[in-house]
Design a protein around this motif. Structure first.
Motif, mmCIF file in Angstrom:
data_model
loop_
_atom_site.group_PDB
_atom_site.id
_atom_site.type_symbol
_atom_site.label_atom_id
_atom_site.label_comp_id
_atom_site.label_asym_id
_atom_site.label_seq_id
_atom_site.Cartn_x
_atom_site.Cartn_y
_atom_site.Cartn_z
ATOM 1 N N ASN A 103 0.947 -1.323 -0.175
ATOM 2 C CA ASN A 103 -0.036 -0.070 -0.022
ATOM 3 C C ASN A 103 0.756 1.364 0.072
ATOM 4 N N HIS A 104 1.989 1.303 0.721
ATOM 5 C CA HIS A 104 2.905 2.356 0.529
ATOM 6 C C HIS A 104 3.408 2.767 -0.685
ATOM 7 N N ASP A 105 3.591 1.841 -1.409
ATOM 8 C CA ASP A 105 4.246 1.934 -2.638
ATOM 9 C C ASP A 105 3.573 2.837 -3.485
ATOM 10 N N GLY A 106 2.155 2.868 -3.495
ATOM 11 C CA GLY A 106 1.606 3.790 -4.494
ATOM 12 C C GLY A 106 1.066 5.128 -3.937
ATOM 13 N N MET A 107 1.482 5.475 -2.751
ATOM 14 C CA MET A 107 1.039 6.580 -1.844
ATOM 15 C C MET A 107 1.200 7.802 -2.771
ATOM 16 N N ASN A 108 2.204 8.105 -3.386
ATOM 17 C CA ASN A 108 2.831 8.945 -4.336
ATOM 18 C C ASN A 108 2.385 8.792 -5.638
ATOM 19 N N GLY A 109 1.534 7.989 -6.063
ATOM 20 C CA GLY A 109 1.050 7.914 -7.280
ATOM 21 C C GLY A 109 1.437 6.344 -7.647
ATOM 22 N N ALA A 110 0.519 5.474 -8.020
ATOM 23 C CA ALA A 110 0.708 4.160 -8.215
ATOM 24 C C ALA A 110 1.412 4.156 -9.815
ATOM 25 N N GLU A 111 1.057 5.122 -10.514
ATOM 26 C CA GLU A 111 1.452 4.877 -11.988
ATOM 27 C C GLU A 111 2.903 5.426 -12.103
ATOM 28 N N ARG A 112 3.303 6.085 -11.064
ATOM 29 C CA ARG A 112 4.944 6.501 -10.798
ATOM 30 C C ARG A 112 5.577 5.187 -10.475
ATOM 31 N N PHE A 113 5.119 4.818 -9.515
ATOM 32 C CA PHE A 113 5.870 3.589 -8.726
ATOM 33 C C PHE A 113 5.952 2.320 -9.942
ATOM 34 N N GLU A 114 4.692 2.117 -10.299
ATOM 35 C CA GLU A 114 4.443 0.839 -11.206
ATOM 36 C C GLU A 114 5.305 1.096 -12.303
ATOM 37 N N GLY A 115 5.166 2.034 -13.023
ATOM 38 C CA GLY A 115 6.049 2.601 -14.263
ATOM 39 C C GLY A 115 7.321 2.493 -14.016
ATOM 40 N N GLU A 116 7.858 3.178 -13.239
ATOM 41 C CA GLU A 116 9.265 3.281 -12.877
ATOM 42 C C GLU A 116 10.056 1.890 -12.716
ATOM 43 N N MET A 117 9.107 1.071 -11.773
ATOM 44 C CA MET A 117 9.851 -0.315 -11.458
ATOM 45 C C MET A 117 9.932 -1.183 -12.805
ATOM 46 N N LYS A 118 8.782 -1.066 -13.619
ATOM 47 C CA LYS A 118 8.760 -2.053 -14.670
ATOM 48 C C LYS A 118 9.747 -1.223 -15.929
ATOM 49 N N GLY A 119 9.957 0.182 -15.708
ATOM 50 C CA GLY A 119 10.719 0.601 -16.917
ATOM 51 C C GLY A 119 12.239 0.176 -16.501
ATOM 52 N N ALA A 120 12.438 -0.030 -15.218
ATOM 53 C CA ALA A 120 14.042 -0.443 -14.632
ATOM 54 C C ALA A 120 14.213 -1.780 -15.046
ATOM 55 N N GLY A 121 13.048 -2.472 -15.533
ATOM 56 C CA GLY A 121 13.423 -3.864 -16.092
ATOM 57 C C GLY A 121 12.974 -4.757 -14.686
ATOM 58 N N LEU A 122 12.546 -4.357 -13.726
ATOM 59 C CA LEU A 122 12.326 -4.959 -12.595
ATOM 60 C C LEU A 122 10.897 -5.875 -12.574
ATOM 61 N N THR A 123 10.871 -7.159 -12.177
ATOM 62 C CA THR A 123 9.734 -7.861 -12.406
ATOM 63 C C THR A 123 8.746 -7.630 -11.353
ATOM 64 N N LEU A 124 7.945 -6.506 -11.540
ATOM 65 C CA LEU A 124 6.837 -6.462 -10.653
ATOM 66 C C LEU A 124 5.630 -6.961 -11.013
ATOM 67 N N LEU A 125 5.146 -7.881 -10.130
ATOM 68 C CA LEU A 125 3.884 -8.566 -10.492
ATOM 69 C C LEU A 125 2.704 -8.015 -10.132
ATOM 70 N N LEU A 126 1.820 -7.479 -11.109
ATOM 71 C CA LEU A 126 0.697 -6.694 -10.801
ATOM 72 C C LEU A 126 -0.209 -7.730 -11.547
ATOM 73 N N ASP A 127 -1.082 -8.406 -10.752
ATOM 74 C CA ASP A 127 -1.952 -9.431 -10.877
ATOM 75 C C ASP A 127 -1.341 -10.123 -12.195
ATOM 76 N N GLU A 128 0.014 -10.664 -11.825
ATOM 77 C CA GLU A 128 0.634 -11.394 -12.614
ATOM 78 C C GLU A 128 1.555 -12.722 -11.802
ATOM 79 N N SER A 129 2.002 -13.689 -12.767
ATOM 80 C CA SER A 129 2.990 -14.747 -12.331
ATOM 81 C C SER A 129 4.055 -14.790 -13.054
ATOM 82 N N LYS A 130 4.943 -15.306 -12.446
ATOM 83 C CA LYS A 130 6.079 -15.950 -13.148
ATOM 84 C C LYS A 130 6.859 -17.166 -12.581
ATOM 85 N N VAL A 131 7.206 -17.852 -13.494
ATOM 86 C CA VAL A 131 7.717 -19.221 -13.423
ATOM 87 C C VAL A 131 9.075 -19.290 -13.540
ATOM 88 N N PHE A 132 9.789 -19.947 -12.424
ATOM 89 C CA PHE A 132 11.436 -19.916 -12.404
ATOM 90 C C PHE A 132 11.733 -21.345 -12.582
#
Length: 171
Positions: free
Chosen positions: A82-111
């Motif tokens: 919840n704290h990650d989006g307190m300054n704007g969810a699009e900023r947190f989510e966009g910058e994390m994914k833009g940095a190439g990090l695997t941010l799971l937003l209603d997603e899954s990843k198999v290793f």
């Protein structure tokens, strides 16, 4: 003991890090010590499970820097809190994914962990319902940002979304 754990995954290690709350209230040096301690574990997989930054953190970049310090060996995912989006969810989510990090937003990843035949699946849901700032009483520049707001109904929908992604052959 983990019920149903396949024999070939015995001894697999997962480092779970959470609630760092990077911002002005995090004492100096804590971020570095947490990264060092996590890396010293030499875990097969690393999972950061929310609240990477807090409301006092004006940018996401210190959080990205922290995540990039972690040694993912066989894989790493990030799940928002919840704290990650307190300054704007699009900023947190966009910058994390833009940095190439695997941010799971209603997603899954198999290793596929080297030396293990059973794949490991991680699932992450987004935190809350996405709402425009103006719809939740924000003013000025905050009125145009998107925020995540707690919603039991949305959480149920998110859980159903990731359940549908479940791969039967993965643990």
């Amino acid at each position: 003991h983990v019920p149903g754990l396949p024999d070939d995954l015995r001894g697999l290690t997962i480092a779970q890090v959470s609630d760092l709350h990077i911002g002005r209230f995090l004492p100096a040096g804590v971020m570095e010590r947490v990264a060092e301690a996590t890396n010293a574990m030499q875990a097969d997989l690393v999972v950061f499970t929310g609240d990477l930054i807090d409301v006092s953190c004006e940018t996401v970049s210190p959080g990205i820097d922290f995540i990039k310090r972690l040694d993912p060996r066989s894989g790493m995912v990030v799940i928002e809190g919840n704290h990650d989006g307190m300054n704007g969810a699009e900023r947190f989510e966009g910058e994390m994914k833009g940095a190439g990090l695997t941010l799971l937003l209603d997603e899954s990843k198999v290793f596929k962990v080297p030396g293990r035949s059973t794949p490991v699946q991680m699932m992450g849901i987004s935190w809350g319902e996405l709402k425009r700032g103006s719809d939740i009483g924000r003013r000025g520049r905050e009125a145009k940002r998107w925020y995540r707001v707690a919603s039991d109904e949305r959480t149920k929908e998110c859980i159903q979304t990731v359940i549908a992604q479940r791969q039967a052959e993965a643990f």
